[in-house]
Design a protein around this motif. Structure first.
Motif, PDB file in Angstrom:
ATOM      1  N   PRO A  26     -20.841  50.236 129.924  1.00  0.00           N
ATOM      2  CA  PRO A  26     -21.811  49.785 128.786  1.00  0.00           C
ATOM      3  C   PRO A  26     -21.685  50.534 127.654  1.00  0.00           C
ATOM      4  O   PRO A  26     -21.109  51.947 127.650  1.00  0.00           O
ATOM      5  CB  PRO A  26     -23.288  50.042 129.363  1.00  0.00           C
ATOM      6  N   ASP A  27     -22.223  50.195 126.328  1.00  0.00           N
ATOM      7  CA  ASP A  27     -22.115  51.254 125.193  1.00  0.00           C
ATOM      8  C   ASP A  27     -22.931  52.308 125.066  1.00  0.00           C
ATOM      9  O   ASP A  27     -22.367  53.554 124.966  1.00  0.00           O
ATOM     10  CB  ASP A  27     -22.274  50.302 124.038  1.00  0.00           C
ATOM     11  N   ILE A  28     -24.114  51.985 125.488  1.00  0.00           N
ATOM     12  CA  ILE A  28     -24.988  53.200 125.474  1.00  0.00           C
ATOM     13  C   ILE A  28     -25.917  53.356 126.824  1.00  0.00           C
ATOM     14  O   ILE A  28     -26.335  52.370 127.000  1.00  0.00           O
ATOM     15  CB  ILE A  28     -25.909  53.517 124.240  1.00  0.00           C
ATOM     16  N   TRP A  29     -25.982  54.564 127.498  1.00  0.00           N
ATOM     17  CA  TRP A  29     -26.790  54.316 128.609  1.00  0.00           C
ATOM     18  C   TRP A  29     -27.799  55.618 128.360  1.00  0.00           C
ATOM     19  O   TRP A  29     -27.348  56.829 128.087  1.00  0.00           O
ATOM     20  CB  TRP A  29     -26.224  54.821 130.084  1.00  0.00           C
ATOM     21  N   ILE A  30     -29.047  55.446 128.593  1.00  0.00           N
ATOM     22  CA  ILE A  30     -30.234  56.155 128.196  1.00  0.00           C
ATOM     23  C   ILE A  30     -30.926  56.540 129.404  1.00  0.00           C
ATOM     24  O   ILE A  30     -31.416  55.436 130.078  1.00  0.00           O
ATOM     25  CB  ILE A  30     -31.364  55.533 127.078  1.00  0.00           C
ATOM     26  N   GLU A  31     -31.303  57.668 129.733  1.00  0.00           N
ATOM     27  CA  GLU A  31     -32.371  57.932 130.929  1.00  0.00           C
ATOM     28  C   GLU A  31     -33.473  58.663 130.187  1.00  0.00           C
ATOM     29  O   GLU A  31     -33.343  59.661 129.493  1.00  0.00           O
ATOM     30  CB  GLU A  31     -31.559  58.869 131.973  1.00  0.00           C
ATOM     31  N   ASN A  32     -34.751  58.115 130.376  1.00  0.00           N
ATOM     32  CA  ASN A  32     -35.855  58.438 129.477  1.00  0.00           C
ATOM     33  C   ASN A  32     -36.974  58.385 130.585  1.00  0.00           C
ATOM     34  O   ASN A  32     -37.375  57.129 131.031  1.00  0.00           O
ATOM     35  CB  ASN A  32     -36.113  57.465 128.388  1.00  0.00           C
ATOM     36  N   ASP A  33     -37.699  59.522 131.026  1.00  0.00           N
ATOM     37  CA  ASP A  33     -38.650  59.679 131.897  1.00  0.00           C
ATOM     38  C   ASP A  33     -38.565  58.774 132.998  1.00  0.00           C
ATOM     39  O   ASP A  33     -39.296  57.785 133.498  1.00  0.00           O
ATOM     40  CB  ASP A  33     -40.006  59.116 131.303  1.00  0.00           C
ATOM     41  N   GLU A  74     -36.459  56.374 133.606  1.00  0.00           N
ATOM     42  CA  GLU A  74     -36.231  55.104 133.357  1.00  0.00           C
ATOM     43  C   GLU A  74     -34.800  54.900 133.036  1.00  0.00           C
ATOM     44  O   GLU A  74     -34.317  56.007 132.361  1.00  0.00           O
ATOM     45  CB  GLU A  74     -37.020  54.228 132.362  1.00  0.00           C
ATOM     46  N   SER A  75     -34.235  53.993 133.543  1.00  0.00           N
ATOM     47  CA  SER A  75     -32.464  53.507 132.768  1.00  0.00           C
ATOM     48  C   SER A  75     -32.558  52.660 131.915  1.00  0.00           C
ATOM     49  O   SER A  75     -33.137  51.701 132.229  1.00  0.00           O
ATOM     50  CB  SER A  75     -31.807  53.203 134.319  1.00  0.00           C
ATOM     51  N   ILE A  76     -32.030  52.871 130.665  1.00  0.00           N
ATOM     52  CA  ILE A  76     -32.027  51.779 129.574  1.00  0.00           C
ATOM     53  C   ILE A  76     -30.549  51.594 129.192  1.00  0.00           C
ATOM     54  O   ILE A  76     -29.841  52.585 128.930  1.00  0.00           O
ATOM     55  CB  ILE A  76     -32.786  52.352 128.534  1.00  0.00           C
ATOM     56  N   ILE A  77     -30.041  50.467 129.142  1.00  0.00           N
ATOM     57  CA  ILE A  77     -28.566  50.303 128.566  1.00  0.00           C
ATOM     58  C   ILE A  77     -28.812  49.240 127.394  1.00  0.00           C
ATOM     59  O   ILE A  77     -29.521  48.433 127.241  1.00  0.00           O
ATOM     60  CB  ILE A  77     -28.019  49.067 129.766  1.00  0.00           C
ATOM     61  N   LEU A  78     -27.986  49.619 126.502  1.00  0.00           N
ATOM     62  CA  LEU A  78     -28.007  49.183 125.116  1.00  0.00           C
ATOM     63  C   LEU A  78     -26.317  48.671 124.830  1.00  0.00           C
ATOM     64  O   LEU A  78     -25.451  49.581 125.451  1.00  0.00           O
ATOM     65  CB  LEU A  78     -28.140  50.168 123.969  1.00  0.00           C
ATOM     66  N   ASP A  79     -26.084  47.592 124.286  1.00  0.00           N
ATOM     67  CA  ASP A  79     -24.738  47.024 123.916  1.00  0.00           C
ATOM     68  C   ASP A  79     -24.935  46.661 122.442  1.00  0.00           C
ATOM     69  O   ASP A  79     -25.814  46.048 122.070  1.00  0.00           O
ATOM     70  CB  ASP A  79     -24.601  45.879 124.906  1.00  0.00           C
ATOM     71  N   THR A  80     -24.023  47.320 121.835  1.00  0.00           N
ATOM     72  CA  THR A  80     -23.934  46.929 120.428  1.00  0.00           C
ATOM     73  C   THR A  80     -22.867  46.027 119.812  1.00  0.00           C
ATOM     74  O   THR A  80     -21.914  45.897 120.650  1.00  0.00           O
ATOM     75  CB  THR A  80     -23.644  48.220 119.623  1.00  0.00           C
ATOM     76  N   LYS A  81     -23.185  45.050 119.137  1.00  0.00           N
ATOM     77  CA  LYS A  81     -22.563  44.025 118.683  1.00  0.00           C
ATOM     78  C   LYS A  81     -22.685  44.124 116.985  1.00  0.00           C
ATOM     79  O   LYS A  81     -23.708  43.811 116.470  1.00  0.00           O
ATOM     80  CB  LYS A  81     -22.807  42.823 119.092  1.00  0.00           C
TER      81      LYS A  81
END
Length: 416
Positions: free
Chosen positions: A315-322, A324-331
């Motif tokens: 994946p483009d961006i993987w964020i771990e916050n509190d 939680e796992s959050i995945i962002l894909d940019t287009k």
């Protein structure tokens, strides 16, 4: 037709032909691009009597004509105002992700008003070489062979007999000398000669001429990728690095027209999808809270054949916050109010599953800030399930600092 200064501006996905259109290339220029395309370049596709650009932006110089390809995420008219706006946006994005990051003490504000990013690279290179000259060219030891008037080093007997039978005052020797003739300076000198040949910005003429006057003449060598791979920098040569990086970009992307010599091609093109991904990543990283961890292009293996290599997803961006796992894909594309493609949504569903993500989102540029959420459906009942995929559209702003702040705000709003 192209204007008097041979500068054609188009936007991504536009076409240029030699037989029709307000903006045109010549038939010889098309032939040069067609030949260049044959070397495997991905920056455009060949169409009937012309070329059509894709998601790559930047500049292609053919002879004395510069084709500037700018990004665009709206449907406004292709006016000069729009061209200036999107040129500023492209340069601002490239600066923010480090493409124009000059770390040496030569980093002053760029002085010229650029016609394209090509001018910026030229001026950056000139700044770097001026700084190197001001600091003093470093010397290195090198082996040297030839005739000298005093015996030093080791006598090369066969060559000595061959050249000096009638010149007994000379000696053909191999010896070590300590001077400025070495690979780093040879590369810089060839790059100075190249920009003198292809530069069309009058603001830079005198500075390039001054470099050639002050830089010692160097032997000519064939510069290839391996030339740069063999370079080793140390504490004494560290300040050469940026200049060498730009020289590499220019020298390796230059394709001379061997047959006629008029339509040499230089291409400095950048994948807009990759630039958008890096820009979003850098913007989020810049304004993240201390508890968050943000990584780019984090890969995981997800399939292994009985024989051969494993396959991975990234994946483009993987964020771990509190926790939680959050995945962002940019287009880099404008949805224009439509839904994301099924392929993009399927990809986000897999990220949801494999990364155990609490949230996933697709991030697009647009004409206004917008956030939409959707739920994936159960494969049996077709009812919504507790797996959400957001669609975040970020309003484009040519004030880069403000735009990056806006990206962070939009992302935090979506999280909360």
């Amino acid at each position: 037709m192209c204007n008097q200064d041979n500068h054609i501006v188009v936007f991504e996905h536009e076409a240029l032909r030699f037989d029709k259109g307000e903006k045109r290339i010549s038939k010889p220029q098309f032939d040069a691009l067609q030949k260049y395309y044959g070397s495997g370049v991905p920056y455009f596709k060949l169409i009937y009597n012309g070329v059509q650009f894709n998601e790559y932006v930047g500049v292609i110089q053919i002879g004395k004509t510069t084709i500037e390809v700018l990004p665009k995420a709206d449907k406004n008219s292709n006016s000069t105002i729009e061209e200036n706006k999107w040129r500023d946006i492209l340069i601002g994005m490239m600066r923010s992700v480090g493409s124009f990051n000059i770390k040496s003490t030569s980093s002053s504000n760029l002085k010229i008003k650029p016609n394209s990013i090509l001018d910026l690279y030229f001026e950056m290179f000139i700044n770097e070489v001026e700084y190197i000259l001001h600091s003093g060219l470093i010397k290195k030891y090198r082996k040297k062979k030839g005739n000298v008037l005093a015996l030093k080093g080791s006598l090369q007997f066969n060559k000595h007999i061959q050249y000096n039978l009638t010149h007994q005052e000379r000696f053909y020797v191999s010896h070590t000398t300590y001077d400025v003739v070495h690979q780093l300076h040879i590369i810089l000198y060839q790059a100075i000669q190249l920009i003198k040949q292809i530069n069309s910005n009058t603001s830079l003429h005198s500075r390039i001429g001054s470099l050639l006057l002050n830089f010692p003449e160097m032997p000519n060598i064939k510069v290839t990728e391996s030339t740069f791979n063999k370079l080793i920098f140390n504490r004494k040569t560290e300040h050469y690095k940026k200049g060498i990086e730009i020289a590499k970009l220019l020298l390796l992307q230059y394709h001379p027209d061997i047959s006629k010599g008029r339509n040499n091609v230089l291409a400095l093109m950048f994948d807009m999808n990759m630039l958008w991904e890096k820009f979003i990543f850098k913007s989020l990283l810049k304004y993240k809270n201390s508890q968050s961890r943000i990584t780019a292009q984090t890969s995981k293996y997800f399939w292994k054949p009985e024989k051969g290599n494993r396959s991975k997803m990234k994946p483009d961006i993987w964020i771990e916050n509190d926790g939680e796992s959050i995945i962002l894909d940019t287009k880099w594309k404008n949805l224009n109010g439509y839904n994301p493609s099924p392929d993009d949504l399927r990809q986000m569903y897999v990220y949801h599953e494999y990364y155990k993500a609490q949230k996933v989102a697709l991030v697009y540029p647009g004409v206004k800030n917008e956030k939409r959420n959707g739920l994936f459906l159960d494969p049996v009942s077709s009812n919504p399930i507790d797996k959400e995929c957001g669609v975040i559209t970020i309003e484009v702003d040519n004030n880069i600092k403000k735009w990056q702040e806006n990206i962070s705000e939009q992302f935090n709003d979506w999280l909360n």
